[in-house]
Design a protein around this motif. Structure first.
Motif, PDB file in Angstrom:
ATOM      1  N   LEU A  58       1.279  51.452  69.218  1.00 15.06           N
ATOM      2  CA  LEU A  58       0.737  52.558  68.445  1.00 15.06           C
ATOM      3  C   LEU A  58       0.059  52.119  67.331  1.00 15.06           C
ATOM      4  O   LEU A  58      -0.977  53.021  66.791  1.00 15.06           O
ATOM      5  CB  LEU A  58       2.026  53.325  67.932  1.00 15.06           C
ATOM      6  CG  LEU A  58       2.548  54.103  69.009  1.00 15.06           C
ATOM      7  CD1 LEU A  58       3.970  54.792  68.607  1.00 15.06           C
ATOM      8  CD2 LEU A  58       1.821  55.329  69.750  1.00 15.06           C
ATOM      9  N   VAL A  59       0.337  51.077  66.669  1.00 18.61           N
ATOM     10  CA  VAL A  59      -0.419  50.471  65.523  1.00 18.61           C
ATOM     11  C   VAL A  59      -1.871  50.135  65.997  1.00 18.61           C
ATOM     12  O   VAL A  59      -2.907  50.347  65.094  1.00 18.61           O
ATOM     13  CB  VAL A  59       0.412  49.154  64.986  1.00 18.61           C
ATOM     14  CG1 VAL A  59      -0.801  48.469  63.942  1.00 18.61           C
ATOM     15  CG2 VAL A  59       1.450  49.450  64.178  1.00 18.61           C
ATOM     16  N   MET A  60      -2.180  49.499  67.120  1.00 16.63           N
ATOM     17  CA  MET A  60      -3.327  49.138  67.762  1.00 16.63           C
ATOM     18  C   MET A  60      -3.979  50.345  67.926  1.00 16.63           C
ATOM     19  O   MET A  60      -5.448  50.647  67.653  1.00 16.63           O
ATOM     20  CB  MET A  60      -3.118  48.166  68.768  1.00 16.63           C
ATOM     21  CG  MET A  60      -2.781  46.652  68.711  1.00 16.63           C
ATOM     22  SD  MET A  60      -3.613  45.967  67.392  1.00 16.63           S
ATOM     23  CE  MET A  60      -5.173  45.728  68.226  1.00 16.63           C
ATOM     24  N   VAL A  61      -3.507  51.329  68.522  1.00 19.88           N
ATOM     25  CA  VAL A  61      -4.183  52.425  68.996  1.00 19.88           C
ATOM     26  C   VAL A  61      -4.659  53.354  67.843  1.00 19.88           C
ATOM     27  O   VAL A  61      -5.842  53.682  67.614  1.00 19.88           O
ATOM     28  CB  VAL A  61      -3.090  53.553  69.747  1.00 19.88           C
ATOM     29  CG1 VAL A  61      -3.822  54.864  69.704  1.00 19.88           C
ATOM     30  CG2 VAL A  61      -2.889  52.824  71.312  1.00 19.88           C
ATOM     31  N   VAL A  62      -3.808  53.450  66.816  1.00 16.10           N
ATOM     32  CA  VAL A  62      -4.250  53.925  65.365  1.00 16.10           C
ATOM     33  C   VAL A  62      -5.465  53.313  64.744  1.00 16.10           C
ATOM     34  O   VAL A  62      -6.342  53.854  64.249  1.00 16.10           O
ATOM     35  CB  VAL A  62      -2.997  54.339  64.331  1.00 16.10           C
ATOM     36  CG1 VAL A  62      -3.485  54.531  63.083  1.00 16.10           C
ATOM     37  CG2 VAL A  62      -1.879  55.287  65.112  1.00 16.10           C
TER      38      VAL A  62
END
Length: 85
Positions: A58-62
């Motif tokens: 999720l951190v990478m997607v954001v």
């Protein structure tokens, strides 16, 4: 390598991936809590590790969403020749 026939309106499904990640995080966190309460530490640890992996994703997607669109050659740019050799 560009082939020259990419869709003009192609979009990255980052927002869908984000919401599926949130859904997975809810299930993994719920599984961690449920297995902890049921006295199953192995399964709780497995769900906790899965939740950690989902948080990293999720951190990478954001991060990718906040970077915004990147340059993509338009239809007027000819395809690249394959490397020789």
């Amino acid at each position: 390598m560009r082939s020259g026939n990419e869709p003009v309106t192609a979009r990255s499904p980052l927002r869908l991936r984000f919401w599926l990640g949130v859904w997975g995080l809810l299930w993994a966190a719920g599984g961690t809590a449920a297995f902890s309460l049921a006295g199953r530490p192995g399964w709780a640890a497995a769900c906790g590790v899965l939740a950690l992996i989902v948080v990293v994703d999720l951190v990478m997607v954001v991060r990718h969403i906040r970077q915004g669109p990147h340059y993509q050659p338009g239809p007027d740019i000819p395809p690249y020749e394959p490397p020789r050799g």
